[in-house]
Design an enzyme around this catalytic site. Structure first.
Site, PDB file in Angstrom:
ATOM      1  N   GLU A   1     -49.168 -24.441 -55.694  1.00  0.00           N
ATOM      2  CA  GLU A   1     -49.381 -23.242 -55.813  1.00  0.00           C
ATOM      3  C   GLU A   1     -51.173 -23.309 -56.259  1.00  0.00           C
ATOM      4  O   GLU A   1     -51.467 -22.106 -56.543  1.00  0.00           O
ATOM      5  CB  GLU A   1     -48.839 -22.383 -56.865  1.00  0.00           C
ATOM      6  CG  GLU A   1     -47.530 -22.093 -56.625  1.00  0.00           C
ATOM      7  CD  GLU A   1     -46.755 -22.107 -57.969  1.00  0.00           C
ATOM      8  OE1 GLU A   1     -47.369 -21.647 -58.572  1.00  0.00           O
ATOM      9  OE2 GLU A   1     -45.275 -21.519 -58.013  1.00  0.00           O
ATOM     10  N   GLY A   2     -51.510 -24.616 -56.981  1.00  0.00           N
ATOM     11  CA  GLY A   2     -52.740 -24.841 -57.174  1.00  0.00           C
ATOM     12  C   GLY A   2     -52.644 -24.876 -58.918  1.00  0.00           C
ATOM     13  O   GLY A   2     -54.240 -25.252 -59.395  1.00  0.00           O
TER      14      GLY A   2
END
Length: 345
Positions: A312-313
């Site tokens: 998701e970063g």
């Protein structure tokens, strides 16, 4: 096909940057990694006073046909469910983005679900998931080219909005499997060393995942060129991230790199354009098997090691304050001359 004009940062300013860093009121080298990051960012921006503006974390999402083979603990419908959680602000990366003042952009690149029109969801759906690469190429040449273009265009939009530091995240059940295939094909590392637990497989599940990927590799009849490997085994979200990274490097933006999947996207991007690597700052070394090996192949040193494997970063967003500290160091610390302190090293 879309092309990029990427230039390595001009090293002519490096000596002056290093001299400024060395003359800040501290023993030479005593701020360690912050000094390295300040030098890298100064080179990227070609200035002695670098700055960070409007940080964005772009999350590309898509489903994978290979998930039909049971290579993930999570079913495909989790992808769309997590998209809704992103949009509602309840996902792991959401609280981190709020904490650090980072804008989130969520992109549907190929989720196997018909979303209603949602203003906060960027619709770039190419197809409702890739094909199953155990039996055929995950995507066509045209689909790959479109994914590269879409990924690049979204980063271009971020840049127009004032962003000069960008993080990339992903969501897609099965994308650690796709990443493992990119890793083995683009590095030559044996497949067994590239396959991990993903979202939480046990040892039996990991063995099954390996067997499926081994059969996929045996069935592959392509030319093993980077573009063919990207097309045959990739996910739409991964190819969009590659396009986004290449456009970011072309625009001389700072690229914050997340975990196993995004590091393999950098691997793929750098096989196409090696000049893009100096723009990348690697946020962390994740807990997915193989991540450290890819980082070693790229000869890079990640900032954090927190045992993360969310995607998701999240890891690159976690690392952002360290990057901010490096920029504040070079801009806000006084030199020995300014502070009237005797140079003591």
């Amino acid at each position: 096909m879309i092309t990029f004009n990427i230039e390595k940062p001009d090293a002519a300013i490096a000596e002056t940057l290093q001299e400024k860093i060395n003359n800040l009121t501290k023993p030479k080298g005593s701020l360690g990694r912050l000094e390295e990051l300040a030098l890298q960012i100064g080179l990227i921006q070609q200035t002695l006073t670098p700055s960070l503006h409007h940080p964005v974390n772009v999350i590309y999402a898509s489903d994978h046909g290979i998930a039909d083979e049971g290579v993930s603990k999570s079913p495909k419908e989790v992808t769309r469910q997590v998209i809704h959680n992103f949009l509602n602000g309840g996902a792991g990366v959401c609280f981190l983005a709020r904490q650090h003042g980072i804008e989130l952009k969520i992109v549907d690149g190929g989720v196997d679900f018909d979303f209603p029109s949602i203003p906060q969801l960027i619709d770039r759906k190419i197809r409702k998931g890739t094909r199953n690469f155990l039996h055929e190429a995950a995507m066509t040449q045209e689909e790959m080219e479109l994914a590269l273009q879409y990924g690049a265009e979204i980063v271009g939009d971020c840049h127009k909005e004032g962003c000069n530091v960008i993080s990339f995240g992903e969501m897609g059940i099965g994308n650690t499997a796709a990443s493992s295939m990119w890793m083995t094909c683009l590095t030559g590392i044996p497949l067994i060393e590239c396959v991990g637990a993903g979202s939480g497989l046990d040892s039996i599940g990991v063995q099954h995942k390996y067997n499926v990927l081994k059969a996929s590799l045996e069935n592959y009849k392509g030319d093993n060129s980077p573009l063919d490997v990207i097309r045959y085994f990739g996910g739409y979200e991964m190819v969009m991230a590659v396009g986004g990274m290449l456009r970011a490097a072309e625009l001389k933006m700072i690229i914050l790199v997340d975990g196993f999947i995004m590091t393999n996207c950098v691997l793929a991007a750098s096989r196409l354009y090696p000049e893009m690597l100096p723009y990348c700052i690697f946020g962390h070394c994740g807990d997915e098997a193989g991540h450290r090996k890819v980082l070693d192949v790229l000869q890079v040193n990640p900032i954090l090691n927190l045992g993360l494997r969310l995607g998701e970063g999240s890891g690159s967003v976690c690392a952002y304050p360290i990057v901010d500290s490096a920029v504040r160091m070079i801009n806000e610390m006084h030199t020995f001359q300014q502070a009237a302190v005797t140079k003591y090293f």
